[in-house]
Design an enzyme around this catalytic site. Structure first.
Site, PDB file in Angstrom:
ATOM      1  N   HIS A  58      -2.189   7.424   7.388  1.00 23.24           N
ATOM      2  CA  HIS A  58      -1.149   8.131   6.835  1.00 23.24           C
ATOM      3  C   HIS A  58      -1.746   9.390   6.300  1.00 23.24           C
ATOM      4  O   HIS A  58      -1.038  10.565   6.453  1.00 23.24           O
ATOM      5  CB  HIS A  58      -0.540   7.358   5.317  1.00 23.24           C
ATOM      6  N   CYS A  74       6.086  -0.639   6.880  1.00 21.95           N
ATOM      7  CA  CYS A  74       5.840   0.595   6.163  1.00 21.95           C
ATOM      8  C   CYS A  74       6.973   0.990   5.260  1.00 21.95           C
ATOM      9  O   CYS A  74       7.954   0.936   5.730  1.00 21.95           O
ATOM     10  CB  CYS A  74       5.494   1.853   7.069  1.00 21.95           C
ATOM     11  N   LEU A  75       6.642   1.199   4.025  1.00 22.32           N
ATOM     12  CA  LEU A  75       7.520   1.723   3.155  1.00 22.32           C
ATOM     13  C   LEU A  75       8.320   3.010   3.336  1.00 22.32           C
ATOM     14  O   LEU A  75       9.525   3.377   3.268  1.00 22.32           O
ATOM     15  CB  LEU A  75       7.039   1.963   1.660  1.00 22.32           C
ATOM     16  N   HIS A 124      -3.958   1.222   7.874  1.00 17.44           N
ATOM     17  CA  HIS A 124      -2.497   1.826   7.770  1.00 17.44           C
ATOM     18  C   HIS A 124      -2.544   2.950   6.807  1.00 17.44           C
ATOM     19  O   HIS A 124      -2.232   3.985   7.109  1.00 17.44           O
ATOM     20  CB  HIS A 124      -1.770   0.620   7.416  1.00 17.44           C
ATOM     21  N   GLU A 125      -3.158   2.749   5.745  1.00 14.88           N
ATOM     22  CA  GLU A 125      -3.028   3.724   4.434  1.00 14.88           C
ATOM     23  C   GLU A 125      -3.971   5.018   4.886  1.00 14.88           C
ATOM     24  O   GLU A 125      -3.537   6.201   4.627  1.00 14.88           O
ATOM     25  CB  GLU A 125      -3.540   3.095   3.252  1.00 14.88           C
ATOM     26  N   GLY A 134       1.010  -1.108   0.047  1.00 12.01           N
ATOM     27  CA  GLY A 134      -0.040  -0.147  -0.046  1.00 12.01           C
ATOM     28  C   GLY A 134       0.873   1.381  -0.005  1.00 12.01           C
ATOM     29  O   GLY A 134       2.067   1.244   0.517  1.00 12.01           O
ATOM     30  N   GLN A 170       3.183  10.042   1.157  1.00  9.35           N
ATOM     31  CA  GLN A 170       4.514   9.238   1.104  1.00  9.35           C
ATOM     32  C   GLN A 170       5.212   9.385  -0.083  1.00  9.35           C
ATOM     33  O   GLN A 170       6.544   9.344  -0.100  1.00  9.35           O
ATOM     34  CB  GLN A 170       4.367   7.739   1.341  1.00  9.35           C
TER      35      GLN A 170
HETATM   36 NI    NI Z   1       2.913   3.218   5.189  1.00  8.15          NI
END
Ligand code: NI
Length: 156
Positions: free
Chosen positions: A137, A91-92, A133-134, A46, A51
């Site tokens: 963000h 998380c990225l 999670h997304e 995701g 991000q």
């Molecule tokens: Ni993330």
């Protein structure tokens, strides 16, 4: 399409509340296309617009329950979730860090598509986790705020 740079923790863009999308135009389509390309290249499941430095309520994710279909979520809101369970998350934007958080095993999300049409979608397991999670963000929150205990993935 173009790859966008993924920002990492410490960047103030990741701590800001994103504005809703109001224009369903070519610019949004380009952002979604670029985010999908960036996500697919990253190996993650995701990606949220902040991000990649865009403070708008836009998410792309891979529905691993449905052949990894790419799902575009504009102005998403989690509208239902079941009881929480402890699960590992990463998380990225927080490369190499994984930790236990409490997440639902099933969730429903409401969002708009790239044309502005509202829809609902359900997800289990990692997809439900990803919905939560997304969308967090988009309000400037990272999963690290919720970690109960970090996991050393190299030793597990
Ligand atoms: Ni993330």
């Amino acid at each position: 399409m173009a790859l966008r740079t993924i920002l990492t923790a410490g960047d103030e863009m990741l701590q800001k509340k994103c504005r809703p999308v109001t224009a369903f135009d070519d610019r949004l389509a380009t952002l979604l296309d670029d985010m999908t390309e960036t996500l697919l290249q990253s190996g993650g499941v995701g990606l949220a617009a902040p991000q990649v430095g865009v403070l708008r309520r836009v998410v792309v994710l891979l529905d691993i329950n449905k052949d990894e279909e790419v799902v575009e979520l504009v102005n998403p809101e989690v509208i239902e979730m079941n009881e929480l369970e402890k699960t590992v998350e990463g998380c990225l934007s927080v490369p190499g860090k994984y930790g236990y958080v409490m997440r639902p095993t099933h969730a429903k999300i409401r969002a708009q598509d790239r044309h502005g049409n509202w829809f609902e979608r359900e997800g289990d397991g990692m997809v439900a986790q990803c919905f939560c999670h997304e969308t967090e963000h988009l309000d400037g929150h990272l999963f690290t705020e919720k970690v109960l205990e970090y996991v050393d993935m190299e030793q597990e």
